[in-house]
Design an enzyme around this catalytic site. Sequence first.
Site, PDB file in Angstrom:
ATOM      1  N   TYR A 117      27.678  82.655  34.180  1.00 31.79           N
ATOM      2  CA  TYR A 117      27.535  84.310  34.392  1.00 31.79           C
ATOM      3  C   TYR A 117      27.427  84.869  35.683  1.00 31.79           C
ATOM      4  O   TYR A 117      28.068  85.589  36.125  1.00 31.79           O
ATOM      5  CB  TYR A 117      26.521  85.074  33.514  1.00 31.79           C
ATOM      6  CG  TYR A 117      27.189  85.182  32.084  1.00 31.79           C
ATOM      7  CD1 TYR A 117      28.100  86.145  31.569  1.00 31.79           C
ATOM      8  CD2 TYR A 117      27.027  84.198  31.019  1.00 31.79           C
ATOM      9  CE1 TYR A 117      28.411  86.345  30.256  1.00 31.79           C
ATOM     10  CE2 TYR A 117      27.689  84.308  29.762  1.00 31.79           C
ATOM     11  CZ  TYR A 117      28.426  85.332  29.477  1.00 31.79           C
ATOM     12  OH  TYR A 117      28.764  85.529  28.086  1.00 31.79           O
ATOM     13  N   GLU A 119      24.821  85.374  22.713  1.00 33.64           N
ATOM     14  CA  GLU A 119      25.400  84.024  22.527  1.00 33.64           C
ATOM     15  C   GLU A 119      23.991  82.944  22.366  1.00 33.64           C
ATOM     16  O   GLU A 119      24.333  81.955  21.614  1.00 33.64           O
ATOM     17  CB  GLU A 119      26.221  83.570  23.929  1.00 33.64           C
ATOM     18  CG  GLU A 119      27.490  84.438  23.915  1.00 33.64           C
ATOM     19  CD  GLU A 119      28.041  84.537  25.252  1.00 33.64           C
ATOM     20  OE1 GLU A 119      27.730  83.614  26.148  1.00 33.64           O
ATOM     21  OE2 GLU A 119      28.918  85.345  25.468  1.00 33.64           O
TER      22      GLU A 119
END
Length: 393
Positions: free
Chosen positions: A95, A137
């Site tokens: 990310y 997630e």
Amino acid sequence: MLSQETRDIVKSTAPVLAEHGTTITTEFYKTMFEAHPELLDIFNHANQSQGRQQAALANTVYAAAVHIDNLEAILPAVVQIAHKHVSLGIKPEHYPIVGEYLLKAIKTVLSDAATDDIINAWGEAYGVIADAFIGVEANMYEQTEEKENSWRFFKDFKVARKVKESEIITSFYLQPADGANVPEYQPGQYISVRLSIPGEEHTVIRQYSLSQASRPDEFRISVKREADNDPNGVVSVYLHKEVNEGDTVEVSAPAGEFVLDESKTTPVAFISGGVGITPMMSMFETVATTTPDRPTVFLHGARNEALAAFQDDIARQVANMSHVMYQTFYSDEPNGFITREVLERFIAKDSDVYVCGPVPFMEAMIRELHNIGLDEDQIHYEFFGPSVQLQLS
């Protein structure tokens, strides 16, 4: 929490993102892959080459800008995308890389219009959105690993059987190479298959619906062979031509939220087009074996009989059900389409309806289901590929 000033700045950029979003995301992917080519082992190269992934990301970024005051509004999209991320093996460390190159792309495309205030605001907003994905997630990974016989990321499977279902669809029965069983999965879920294909610089990953009801010892995927010269066909052609019984492939644990609600016994209908029949097979078999008295309709569209898969399988399930209607429509024949009149004839007004197939097919079916009086919460569907906006009006 984002400050009001940050949210105001992000919202003010929404019109710019609507105009330049795909240009920004195209620049983003180009520069990110140049700096981090290892990420090409995760991303779908065909979607990149055709611009579909760029458009999908642009839609997501635009939605985040529009709903920055209430990010819960995009939570369903976050969950859907997170399922795909989990099946691809996306990790928290990915990310910051995405954030860095997304901000750089905004600055490059918008130039002087991307002031420090705008870049800083989007940096803060991205951090909040990334944290949401990472949290969702992480929870999914944990839930997956808690299931009996499950695993995180990828595991070696052997092709136990390879069965031709139609002229263009072949099923692969996959069993863990270590001899273990597989986790129970919900009807409609999918797995990712990761392959190293000779001549391809990077590994390739594709997601395939599980096309039979959950079994303890195996998965089944059923793959449509695309044309040899189709960029989308690299993996399907390789599977059809080169992967044989006894070969090994890497497989992710099941994921996805386009699943049958097994708690219901009210009427249910499955409407599929082409290879969109694959998740329906898992759902239909589950109904046939667990609630065979449930009123059930199965409508399938194919070009012709040679391309219609699973006809024998479906006939066997139908024989065990007490209240079922099944019909295949061949578009090469007169009156060979699933029309509004067909839906009115077959679909009860209190049905839950599951739809899967090519995008134009899904758009038409969902629109006509609304036209015959079904509510949004009765209609269940998911587009398989980069997230897009279905045109239903």
